[in-house]
Design a protein around this motif. Structure first.
Motif, PDB file in Angstrom:
ATOM      1  N   ALA A  41      47.677  37.687  41.636  1.00 48.12           N
ATOM      2  CA  ALA A  41      48.623  38.707  42.117  1.00 48.12           C
ATOM      3  C   ALA A  41      48.716  39.866  41.136  1.00 48.12           C
ATOM      4  O   ALA A  41      48.765  41.035  41.553  1.00 48.12           O
ATOM      5  N   LEU A  42      48.729  39.575  39.848  1.00 47.78           N
ATOM      6  CA  LEU A  42      48.772  40.658  38.861  1.00 47.78           C
ATOM      7  C   LEU A  42      47.495  41.492  38.891  1.00 47.78           C
ATOM      8  O   LEU A  42      47.549  42.720  38.777  1.00 47.78           O
ATOM      9  N   ALA A  45      47.661  43.698  42.007  1.00 48.69           N
ATOM     10  CA  ALA A  45      48.629  44.783  41.816  1.00 48.69           C
ATOM     11  C   ALA A  45      48.067  45.859  40.890  1.00 48.69           C
ATOM     12  O   ALA A  45      48.231  47.060  41.147  1.00 48.69           O
ATOM     13  N   TRP A  49      47.234  49.704  41.905  1.00 49.01           N
ATOM     14  CA  TRP A  49      47.828  50.786  41.108  1.00 49.01           C
ATOM     15  C   TRP A  49      46.755  51.762  40.635  1.00 49.01           C
ATOM     16  O   TRP A  49      46.936  52.982  40.698  1.00 49.01           O
TER      17      TRP A  49
END
Length: 56
Positions: A41-42, A45, A49
């Motif tokens: 998930a990081l 993300a 970004w």
């Protein structure tokens, strides 16, 4: 000699109900899967970004 017999019986039934024979525990498996999902998930993300920063 009675205490020796009691100790032997205690050791015999000490691991009663322990179903882990040779594998890792379900807690370790849950932590491993949860950590993998968190890292994924990081990474997603961060990728979103970066892509948004390049497009905008």
């Amino acid at each position: 000699m009675d205490t020796v017999d009691a100790d032997a019986e205690a050791e015999e039934f000490e691991n009663d109900g322990d179903e882990r024979v040779g594998g890792i525990g379900w807690k370790a498996l849950a932590l491993f899967i949860g950590g993998g999902l968190l890292v994924t998930a990081l990474a997603v993300a961060f990728t979103v970004w970066v892509i948004n920063a390049l497009v905008l």
